[in-house]
Scaffold this motif. Sequence first.
Motif, PDB file in Angstrom:
ATOM      1  N   GLU A  95      73.361  37.093  96.238  1.00  0.00           N
ATOM      2  CA  GLU A  95      73.223  37.070  94.467  1.00  0.00           C
ATOM      3  C   GLU A  95      71.901  36.830  94.434  1.00  0.00           C
ATOM      4  OE1 GLU A  95      75.115  34.076  92.266  1.00  0.00           O
ATOM      5  OE2 GLU A  95      77.560  35.564  92.408  1.00  0.00           O
ATOM      6  N   THR A  97      69.706  40.097  93.719  1.00  0.00           N
ATOM      7  CA  THR A  97      69.609  41.223  93.053  1.00  0.00           C
ATOM      8  C   THR A  97      70.746  41.549  92.196  1.00  0.00           C
ATOM      9  OG1 THR A  97      69.052  42.183  95.328  1.00  0.00           O
ATOM     10  CG2 THR A  97      69.439  43.898  94.206  1.00  0.00           C
ATOM     11  N   GLU A  98      69.757  41.780  91.087  1.00  0.00           N
ATOM     12  CA  GLU A  98      70.387  42.030  90.059  1.00  0.00           C
ATOM     13  C   GLU A  98      70.407  43.481  89.094  1.00  0.00           C
ATOM     14  OE1 GLU A  98      71.402  39.304  85.892  1.00  0.00           O
ATOM     15  OE2 GLU A  98      69.350  40.362  85.755  1.00  0.00           O
ATOM     16  N   LEU A 100      70.728  46.124  86.078  1.00  0.00           N
ATOM     17  CA  LEU A 100      71.744  46.258  84.888  1.00  0.00           C
ATOM     18  C   LEU A 100      72.398  47.565  84.349  1.00  0.00           C
ATOM     19  CD1 LEU A 100      68.011  44.765  83.287  1.00  0.00           C
ATOM     20  CD2 LEU A 100      70.411  43.390  83.664  1.00  0.00           C
ATOM     21  N   LYS A 110      75.428  44.417  83.163  1.00  0.00           N
ATOM     22  CA  LYS A 110      74.873  43.982  84.746  1.00  0.00           C
ATOM     23  C   LYS A 110      75.950  43.838  85.677  1.00  0.00           C
ATOM     24  CE  LYS A 110      74.466  39.042  83.944  1.00  0.00           C
ATOM     25  NZ  LYS A 110      73.354  37.584  83.781  1.00  0.00           N
ATOM     26  N   TYR A 111      75.610  44.232  87.102  1.00  0.00           N
ATOM     27  CA  TYR A 111      75.758  43.427  88.087  1.00  0.00           C
ATOM     28  C   TYR A 111      75.648  42.895  88.977  1.00  0.00           C
ATOM     29  CZ  TYR A 111      78.215  44.918  93.100  1.00  0.00           C
ATOM     30  OH  TYR A 111      78.937  44.895  93.919  1.00  0.00           O
ATOM     31  N   ILE A 112      75.463  41.904  89.426  1.00  0.00           N
ATOM     32  CA  ILE A 112      74.945  40.808  90.627  1.00  0.00           C
ATOM     33  C   ILE A 112      75.663  41.351  91.916  1.00  0.00           C
ATOM     34  CG2 ILE A 112      74.160  38.180  91.413  1.00  0.00           C
ATOM     35  CD1 ILE A 112      73.702  37.659  87.921  1.00  0.00           C
ATOM     36  N   TYR A 136      73.961  46.362 100.952  1.00  0.00           N
ATOM     37  CA  TYR A 136      74.309  44.770 100.091  1.00  0.00           C
ATOM     38  C   TYR A 136      75.563  45.794 100.546  1.00  0.00           C
ATOM     39  CZ  TYR A 136      70.530  46.928  97.197  1.00  0.00           C
ATOM     40  OH  TYR A 136      69.351  46.595  96.530  1.00  0.00           O
ATOM     41  N   GLU A 138      78.964  43.806  98.999  1.00  0.00           N
ATOM     42  CA  GLU A 138      79.931  42.624  97.938  1.00  0.00           C
ATOM     43  C   GLU A 138      81.340  42.049  98.480  1.00  0.00           C
ATOM     44  OE1 GLU A 138      80.977  42.158  94.265  1.00  0.00           O
ATOM     45  OE2 GLU A 138      79.400  42.320  94.965  1.00  0.00           O
ATOM     46  N   LYS A 150      82.818  48.062  86.686  1.00  0.00           N
ATOM     47  CA  LYS A 150      81.845  47.337  86.785  1.00  0.00           C
ATOM     48  C   LYS A 150      81.333  47.979  88.385  1.00  0.00           C
ATOM     49  CE  LYS A 150      81.018  42.557  87.011  1.00  0.00           C
ATOM     50  NZ  LYS A 150      80.809  41.534  87.615  1.00  0.00           N
ATOM     51  N   TYR A 154      78.367  50.537  88.082  1.00  0.00           N
ATOM     52  CA  TYR A 154      76.734  50.246  89.692  1.00  0.00           C
ATOM     53  C   TYR A 154      77.074  51.933  90.029  1.00  0.00           C
ATOM     54  CZ  TYR A 154      75.131  48.997  94.186  1.00  0.00           C
ATOM     55  OH  TYR A 154      74.110  49.077  94.461  1.00  0.00           O
TER      56      TYR A 154
END
Length: 206
Positions: A95, A97-98, A100, A110-112, A136, A138, A150, A154
């Motif tokens: 967590e 990298t965020e 917006l 936003k998406y973390i 990345y 998820e 979301k 993204y």
Amino acid sequence: MVNQTSITCSKCKEKIAYIPGVYAMSCQIICVKCGDKPSRRKKTKQSNIATAASNYARVRGGIRKDIHPTYFFRSPWEANVARVFELIEATWEFEGTEFLFKDYNTSPYKYIMDFEVTKALKSKQKDYPIKFEKAYYEVKGWMDPKSRNKMRRYKKNYPQQAANTIMIINRDKLAVKFCEKSGFRYMFYHDVEKIFKPLIPNWEGR
């Protein structure tokens, strides 16, 4: 004319006719053929998926000191994936990298990202059927509407990063269909579990 309905015996599959109102509950009905008490409820794949989602939502979040002194993992799935990264000696961040979402009037804004792996050597993974890479990651135990919305934002706003994102998902049709339609790469959590659970002493879950 008396309205009748029927119920199927779960044991012998015999159809049993009865009059609604005479028997308040199906558990009061006994199959004449085999003597079993049939059930009116039929378990479906969708109910299994819903149960899995409910279980995932209720799991304990917290810090796992065997992984990191400050990272707060929201589920055993996230914690176990982190343990896999530790096992293969990957360089990773949780967590950190965020992303917006600008110019939107409704949430999410936003998406973390769960994990960013910046280094994963193939030489450390040669004995494992599943390979992790610089990407990345998820972890999605349940692909609910909020999660899908979301991920769509993204994908739209960060197409380059989305192309380098791998989803770790539950094995259900809804999640697979979403990933394939949206163009996200994915792997199944239970495949990861099958390979790495015997190798990690602190693995969480049955």
